[in-house]
Motif scaffolding. Structure first.
Motif, PDB file in Angstrom:
ATOM      1  N   HIS A  47       0.818  -1.212   0.000  1.00  0.00           N
ATOM      2  CA  HIS A  47       0.000   0.000   0.000  1.00  0.00           C
ATOM      3  C   HIS A  47       0.853   1.264   0.000  1.00  0.00           C
ATOM      4  CE1 HIS A  47      -3.212  -2.815   0.902  1.00  0.00           C
ATOM      5  NE2 HIS A  47      -4.083  -1.864   0.681  1.00  0.00           N
ATOM      6  N   ALA A  48       2.023   1.199   0.645  1.00  0.00           N
ATOM      7  CA  ALA A  48       2.934   2.342   0.598  1.00  0.00           C
ATOM      8  C   ALA A  48       3.562   2.495  -0.781  1.00  0.00           C
ATOM      9  CB  ALA A  48       4.027   2.184   1.653  1.00  0.00           C
ATOM     10  N   ALA A  49       3.589   1.406  -1.546  1.00  0.00           N
ATOM     11  CA  ALA A  49       4.172   1.474  -2.885  1.00  0.00           C
ATOM     12  C   ALA A  49       3.378   2.387  -3.807  1.00  0.00           C
ATOM     13  CB  ALA A  49       4.258   0.070  -3.491  1.00  0.00           C
ATOM     14  N   VAL A  75      10.015   1.691  -9.541  1.00  0.00           N
ATOM     15  CA  VAL A  75      10.397   0.738  -8.507  1.00  0.00           C
ATOM     16  C   VAL A  75      11.208   1.421  -7.415  1.00  0.00           C
ATOM     17  CG1 VAL A  75      11.858  -1.268  -8.026  1.00  0.00           C
ATOM     18  CG2 VAL A  75      10.276  -1.315  -9.951  1.00  0.00           C
ATOM     19  N   THR A  76      12.085   2.333  -7.822  1.00  0.00           N
ATOM     20  CA  THR A  76      12.873   3.076  -6.834  1.00  0.00           C
ATOM     21  C   THR A  76      11.968   3.865  -5.896  1.00  0.00           C
ATOM     22  OG1 THR A  76      14.730   3.263  -8.372  1.00  0.00           O
ATOM     23  CG2 THR A  76      14.682   4.797  -6.517  1.00  0.00           C
ATOM     24  N   ALA A  81       9.444   4.458  -0.559  1.00  0.00           N
ATOM     25  CA  ALA A  81       8.210   4.645   0.225  1.00  0.00           C
ATOM     26  C   ALA A  81       7.926   3.432   1.100  1.00  0.00           C
ATOM     27  CB  ALA A  81       7.034   4.904  -0.710  1.00  0.00           C
ATOM     28  N   GLY A  82       8.103   2.238   0.559  1.00  0.00           N
ATOM     29  CA  GLY A  82       7.853   1.034   1.335  1.00  0.00           C
ATOM     30  C   GLY A  82       8.799   0.893   2.510  1.00  0.00           C
ATOM     31  N   THR A  83      10.075   1.210   2.293  1.00  0.00           N
ATOM     32  CA  THR A  83      11.054   1.138   3.378  1.00  0.00           C
ATOM     33  C   THR A  83      10.733   2.154   4.464  1.00  0.00           C
ATOM     34  OG1 THR A  83      12.757   0.427   1.799  1.00  0.00           O
ATOM     35  CG2 THR A  83      13.510   1.233   3.948  1.00  0.00           C
ATOM     36  N   THR A 202       8.260  -7.162  -2.887  1.00  0.00           N
ATOM     37  CA  THR A 202       6.843  -6.791  -2.993  1.00  0.00           C
ATOM     38  C   THR A 202       6.586  -5.840  -4.153  1.00  0.00           C
ATOM     39  OG1 THR A 202       6.575  -7.070  -0.602  1.00  0.00           O
ATOM     40  CG2 THR A 202       4.882  -5.813  -1.749  1.00  0.00           C
ATOM     41  N   VAL A 203       7.407  -4.812  -4.266  1.00  0.00           N
ATOM     42  CA  VAL A 203       7.087  -3.753  -5.223  1.00  0.00           C
ATOM     43  C   VAL A 203       7.340  -4.168  -6.669  1.00  0.00           C
ATOM     44  CG1 VAL A 203       7.560  -1.957  -3.524  1.00  0.00           C
ATOM     45  CG2 VAL A 203       9.390  -2.679  -5.068  1.00  0.00           C
TER      46      VAL A 203
END
Length: 309
Positions: A47-49, A75-76, A81-83, A202-203
């Motif tokens: 969801h953060a992706a 992807v970057t 964002a995911g991290t 995930t992303v």
């Protein structure tokens, strides 16, 4: 459609290979989130992706003057964002009385809400290359290109290389984090590296599968593999194999047999394998446990009858 016709088509090959690779990488790295009972982290990441990819798109269009659709750039943005989302959730847990599932839920909804707002801004604005940007929400495997596949391969290999290089640290923190800290492994560093790898796993599948369903790729293969084995190396290999095979089979069936979206059918195939594992796996399956309990009751009944006699 026969398998020969399926694999002779370039677009279908891209869909099959991309989904299979996504399933393999996600299945392998998802094991460590599963063992640490933090499977929800994949939901946070996916969801953060969404805001991550959308911010990367805007940076590419507004600041760099490109069409913003570079797979590497998107992807970057999703990885960053995911991290950040995972680290934020961990920070909330460390510095408050909130449990990890609560902090993850707060972070998940916050990032997703921000992503939905950005999505509305982009779809209503005059941005070059915005067509199909909503595919990152629900996924569209048919738009996978050769450059996308190459990016998935490169990023996936990098994530698996990190897994191999940090195997001992990941394993120690999964089973005995206190012992790992005593041995001198910094928990924050290990967590950051591990969750970043899971973020990558995930992303890379968001474009093909969509953030809504990507969580299943990280959670279901490890859950199924755990029913068949007790050893970490075999669990990782089996989870990766389940992820790859079910993703490939789901992609083939979605195109050649039933003509439905790829992501949902892949998840249903994964669920079918999970159900079979729950029912039929030796030692841990529902049937084996039921048979074991029945035998134990029968033995106790015979012993009681002998004592009464």
């Amino acid at each position: 459609m026969s398998p020969v016709e399926f694999f002779s088509d370039h677009t279908y090959r891209m869909v099959f290979l991309a989904t299979a690779l996504i399933g393999l990488v996600s299945g392998a790295l998802g094991v460590f989130a599963y063992l640490r009972r933090q499977s929800l982290v994949s939901d946070v990441i996916s969801h953060a992706a969404l805001p991550g990819t959308l911010v990367a798109f805007l940076v590419g269009v507004v600041l760099l003057g490109t069409d913003g659709r570079s797979m590497v750039g998107l992807v970057t943005g999703a990885v960053v964002a995911g991290t950040l989302a995972v680290l934020w959730a961990a920070s909330i847990t460390r510095h408050s009385r909130l449990k990890v599932d609560t902090s993850m839920a707060v972070v998940l909804t916050t990032f997703f809400a921000g992503g939905m707002l950005l999505l509305q801004v982009i779809t209503r604005g005059d941005f070059r290359g915005k067509g199909g940007i909503e595919d990152y929400l629900f996924g569209n495997a048919s738009v996978i290109t050769t450059s996308d596949l190459v990016a998935i391969i490169v990023v996936g290999i990098a994530a698996l290389a990190v897994l191999v290089a940090c195997w001992k640290e990941f394993a120690l923190h999964a089973f005995d984090p206190d012992h790992a800290s005593v041995l001198g492994f910094d928990r924050r560093v290990v967590d950051t590296v591990m969750f970043t790898s899971i973020v990558v796993a995930t992303v890379i599948g968001v474009k093909a599968v969509g953030l809504v369903l990507m969580v299943a790729f990280v959670v279901t293969p490890p859950a199924a593999a755990r029913q068949w084995t007790r050893r970490l190396p075999s669990m990782v290999v089996l989870s990766a194999a389940i992820g790859a095979v079910t993703s490939g089979v789901g992609a083939y069936l979605s195109i050649a047999v039933v003509d439905v979206p790829t992501g949902p059918l892949v998840v249903m195939v994964m669920f079918a394998v999970f159900v079979v594992s729950m029912l039929a796996a030796p030692r841990r399956s529902i049937l084996v446990r039921a048979i074991g309990r029945a035998r134990l009751r029968d033995r106790l009944r015979r012993e009681l009858l002998k004592e009464q006699a």
